[in-house]
Design an enzyme around this catalytic site. Sequence first.
Site, PDB file in Angstrom:
ATOM      1  N   HIS A  96      34.349  20.145 113.580  1.00  0.00           N
ATOM      2  CA  HIS A  96      35.484  19.974 112.624  1.00  0.00           C
ATOM      3  C   HIS A  96      34.940  19.650 110.585  1.00  0.00           C
ATOM      4  O   HIS A  96      34.030  18.617 110.375  1.00  0.00           O
ATOM      5  CB  HIS A  96      36.640  20.136 112.792  1.00  0.00           C
ATOM      6  N   CYS A 109      42.120  12.638 114.662  1.00  0.00           N
ATOM      7  CA  CYS A 109      42.451  13.928 115.229  1.00  0.00           C
ATOM      8  C   CYS A 109      43.563  13.302 116.292  1.00  0.00           C
ATOM      9  O   CYS A 109      44.426  14.194 116.461  1.00  0.00           O
ATOM     10  CB  CYS A 109      41.557  14.122 116.334  1.00  0.00           C
TER      11      CYS A 109
HETATM   12  C1  CIR Z   1      37.864  19.469 121.313  1.00  0.00           C
HETATM   13  O1  CIR Z   1      36.317  19.879 121.163  1.00  0.00           O
HETATM   14  O2  CIR Z   1      38.747  20.194 120.438  1.00  0.00           O
HETATM   15  C2  CIR Z   1      38.306  17.806 121.308  1.00  0.00           C
HETATM   16  N1  CIR Z   1      37.106  17.379 122.360  1.00  0.00           N
HETATM   17  C3  CIR Z   1      38.232  17.616 119.627  1.00  0.00           C
HETATM   18  C4  CIR Z   1      39.247  17.515 118.785  1.00  0.00           C
HETATM   19  C5  CIR Z   1      38.968  16.715 117.721  1.00  0.00           C
HETATM   20  N2  CIR Z   1      40.324  16.582 116.874  1.00  0.00           N
HETATM   21  C6  CIR Z   1      39.616  16.583 115.825  1.00  0.00           C
HETATM   22  O3  CIR Z   1      38.249  16.609 115.202  1.00  0.00           O
HETATM   23  N3  CIR Z   1      40.521  17.321 114.664  1.00  0.00           N
END
Ligand code: CIR
Length: 255
Positions: free
Chosen positions: A160, A247
């Site tokens: 991201h 997150c």
């Molecule tokens: C994903 O791959 O969507 C989750 N395992 C991790 C998401 C992390 N979110 C973020 O950086 N905003």
Amino acid sequence: MPIAITRGISPRFADCELTHQIRVPIDLLQAEREHAAYADALRGLGLQVIELPASTELPDCVFVEDAAVALPECAVITRPGAASRRPETEAVATALKPWRALLHIEAPGTLDGGDVLVLGKRILVGAGGRSNAEGIAQLGRLLAPWHYSVEAVPLRGCLHLKSAVTRVGEDTLLLNPEWVDAALFAGWRCIAVDPTEPDAANALLTGDRLVYARHHVRTRERLQDASMEPVLVDAGEVAKAEGAVTCCSIICDTA
Ligand code: CIR
């Protein structure tokens, strides 16, 4: 009092989405302990924490940031890029409804909140991974009434945009110049992560305080050299799921 929406760790956390990392065992109990301490840290900074129950069906549900973009004027409920994560938005929308007018990203648009970096009225969105051109264009149209500008930013090597850059102060950003082009941030004071800690650019700014992962020791020294003293949290288990400190919450200022 500002609120922070969080959500518990799913019993299926080990089945999380992974893109740039290899799967290693996750210690669920440790993840829960770290998550409880994260909520305590937010409370310690004066936030009212609204914790949504974990879902037994949605492995990544702890990462609420991806489900919504909360701004002073509204909240945009996203349509996450990973299909497995789309049902996460329902509970987050219900939680945000008392606090913000809700707007929605619609198919075929995709947008992850983790890609959305808000710098005042300038909004940058990481493109080409979870957030597609249609989702970014929709965000621009939804926010135009409040005079936000929305621009797509190319990413390389990370999940991201906020894996690559976050705001750490009034005029200061923390970034990994290998993952995002620092030239986008002319006029900002930029602190680069220590090159041995590529995933250290994610810090959570609330008011004038920073929440930061304890394991990024060398980059923390760079923050301290710039006179910042972050509140440290253990975030080793969410890091195994490709997550970090921003997150795990959605912060909304309330009047
Ligand atoms: C994903 O791959 O969507 C989750 N395992 C991790 C998401 C992390 N979110 C973020 O950086 N905003």
